[in-house]
Design a protein around this motif. Structure first.
Motif, PDB file in Angstrom:
ATOM      1  N   ALA A  29      -2.432 -29.374   1.583  1.00 31.46           N
ATOM      2  CA  ALA A  29      -2.973 -30.078   2.753  1.00 31.46           C
ATOM      3  C   ALA A  29      -2.039 -31.205   3.168  1.00 31.46           C
ATOM      4  O   ALA A  29      -2.410 -32.380   3.154  1.00 31.46           O
ATOM      5  CB  ALA A  29      -4.365 -30.619   2.447  1.00 31.46           C
ATOM      6  N   PRO A  30      -0.788 -30.877   3.534  1.00 25.39           N
ATOM      7  CA  PRO A  30       0.176 -31.924   3.884  1.00 25.39           C
ATOM      8  C   PRO A  30      -0.296 -32.784   5.056  1.00 25.39           C
ATOM      9  O   PRO A  30      -0.824 -32.273   6.040  1.00 25.39           O
ATOM     10  CB  PRO A  30       1.430 -31.130   4.280  1.00 25.39           C
ATOM     11  N   GLY A  31      -0.097 -34.075   4.922  1.00 24.78           N
ATOM     12  CA  GLY A  31      -0.491 -35.001   5.979  1.00 24.78           C
ATOM     13  C   GLY A  31      -1.941 -35.413   5.908  1.00 24.78           C
ATOM     14  O   GLY A  31      -2.298 -36.533   6.278  1.00 24.78           O
ATOM     15  N   ARG A  32      -2.786 -34.525   5.407  1.00 22.19           N
ATOM     16  CA  ARG A  32      -4.212 -34.849   5.279  1.00 22.19           C
ATOM     17  C   ARG A  32      -4.512 -35.435   3.917  1.00 22.19           C
ATOM     18  O   ARG A  32      -5.376 -36.314   3.791  1.00 22.19           O
ATOM     19  CB  ARG A  32      -5.046 -33.574   5.507  1.00 22.19           C
ATOM     20  N   ALA A  78     -10.715 -28.404  -2.214  1.00 22.50           N
ATOM     21  CA  ALA A  78      -9.464 -28.317  -1.465  1.00 22.50           C
ATOM     22  C   ALA A  78      -9.611 -28.676   0.007  1.00 22.50           C
ATOM     23  O   ALA A  78      -8.690 -29.217   0.611  1.00 22.50           O
ATOM     24  CB  ALA A  78      -8.868 -26.918  -1.605  1.00 22.50           C
ATOM     25  N   GLY A  79     -10.744 -28.355   0.605  1.00 22.09           N
ATOM     26  CA  GLY A  79     -10.916 -28.582   2.038  1.00 22.09           C
ATOM     27  C   GLY A  79     -10.029 -27.659   2.846  1.00 22.09           C
ATOM     28  O   GLY A  79      -9.578 -26.610   2.369  1.00 22.09           O
ATOM     29  N   ALA A  80      -9.756 -28.056   4.095  1.00 22.63           N
ATOM     30  CA  ALA A  80      -8.873 -27.269   4.952  1.00 22.63           C
ATOM     31  C   ALA A  80      -7.475 -27.273   4.341  1.00 22.63           C
ATOM     32  O   ALA A  80      -6.849 -28.326   4.215  1.00 22.63           O
ATOM     33  CB  ALA A  80      -8.846 -27.856   6.353  1.00 22.63           C
ATOM     34  N   SER A  81      -6.989 -26.090   3.968  1.00 20.44           N
ATOM     35  CA  SER A  81      -5.750 -26.052   3.206  1.00 20.44           C
ATOM     36  C   SER A  81      -5.079 -24.691   3.359  1.00 20.44           C
ATOM     37  O   SER A  81      -5.668 -23.729   3.861  1.00 20.44           O
ATOM     38  CB  SER A  81      -6.030 -26.346   1.728  1.00 20.44           C
ATOM     39  N   HIS A  82      -3.824 -24.620   2.875  1.00 21.35           N
ATOM     40  CA  HIS A  82      -3.033 -23.397   3.036  1.00 21.35           C
ATOM     41  C   HIS A  82      -1.964 -23.356   1.961  1.00 21.35           C
ATOM     42  O   HIS A  82      -1.322 -24.378   1.684  1.00 21.35           O
ATOM     43  CB  HIS A  82      -2.376 -23.382   4.425  1.00 21.35           C
TER      44      HIS A  82
END
Length: 262
Positions: free
Chosen positions: A152-155, A87-91
């Protein structure tokens, strides 16, 4: 002779182990961390075998629990009880360690860099069967079956607007509502501000997106709107909150509430 590990899912042909995983982490430091989210990705590489090798290469520092080839062949790379690095940096819905909360599936597809080709039928069937099995065994609710782009919107933009989310929901995986028709009327876009934008941001936050509710239609808000469109209103992905997008969001929130109380 060491026995070969058995896949967690009966829909995986075998285990093809990746070294890239760790322990699932707890937000409060207590209890057993169980995955309650399913995250779908595309590999974004032209050759499936190279993508698989990359996910199993310790240098890459990335992995997923499962890998689905174009012909429907499924491999398990990481045990479901372990924390894969997908997932990486995510929310999502207040969760910032999505890797610990989720099971990740990589679907072999060149993605947007390769023209976003259609997912082949055998791959769709295999992925749907795998997802249904995972959701049933872990009691993952429909509203927590998500795209990488959602968390991860935008990424990230995978698995893309060509992924058959409607068909998956009809097959018992994920949440879907019929997108509202695209037409005219009022819309919100980058640079707009005020209470209506704040209300829009609040709805996206209620669904689960990581977004500031500050009344500013900024780059982040635009990315969240595009991520929502890519999943639930894929006919037009432009980051502009038109009437179709807003109505679809409202309908989806209502469906989400119904799913949670069912």
């Amino acid at each position: 002779m060491t026995a070969q590990p058995t896949p967690d899912s009966r829909f995986a042909a075998k285990v093809f182990p990746s070294p890239n995983h760790g322990e699932r982490r707890f937000r409060d430091g207590t209890g057993e961390r169980r995955p309650d989210m399913l995250l779908l990705h595309y590999t974004g590489m032209p050759v499936a075998g190279e993508a698989l090798q990359w996910l199993c290469n310790p240098v890459s520092q990335v992995s997923s629990h499962y890998f689905v080839f174009e012909n429907g062949h499924v491999l398990q790379l990481v045990p479901e009880a372990r924390r894969a690095w997908h997932a990486g940096a995510s929310h999502w819905a207040g969760e910032t360690d999505v890797n610990s909360a989720s099971i990740g599936i990589e679907i072999a597809n060149p993605g947007h860099p390769g023209g976003l080709p259609a997912y082949p039928e055998p791959q769709i069937v295999a992925t749907l069967n795998l997802c249904r099995d995972i959701c049933e065994r872990w009691s993952i609710p429909p509203e927590r079956v998500l795209a990488h782009s959602d968390v991860a919107p935008g990424r990230k933009i995978d698995p893309g607007e060509g992924f058959p989310w409607r068909r998956f929901a009809e097959g018992g995986v994920g949440l879907w509502t019929e997108p509202a028709p695209i037409g005219g009327g009022r819309f919100f876009a980058r640079g707009d501000a005020g209470p209506p934008v704040e209300a829009l941001q609040a709805m996206f936050a209620m669904l689960g997106y990581g977004i500031a509710v500050d009344g500013q239609y900024d780059e982040r808000t635009e990315a969240v709107v595009a991520a929502f469109q890519r999943h639930w209103r894929p006919a037009k992905v432009d980051g502009v909150a038109d009437g179709s997008t807003i109505t679809t969001l409202r309908d989806l929130l209502a469906a989400t509430q119904g799913s949670r109380t069912a």
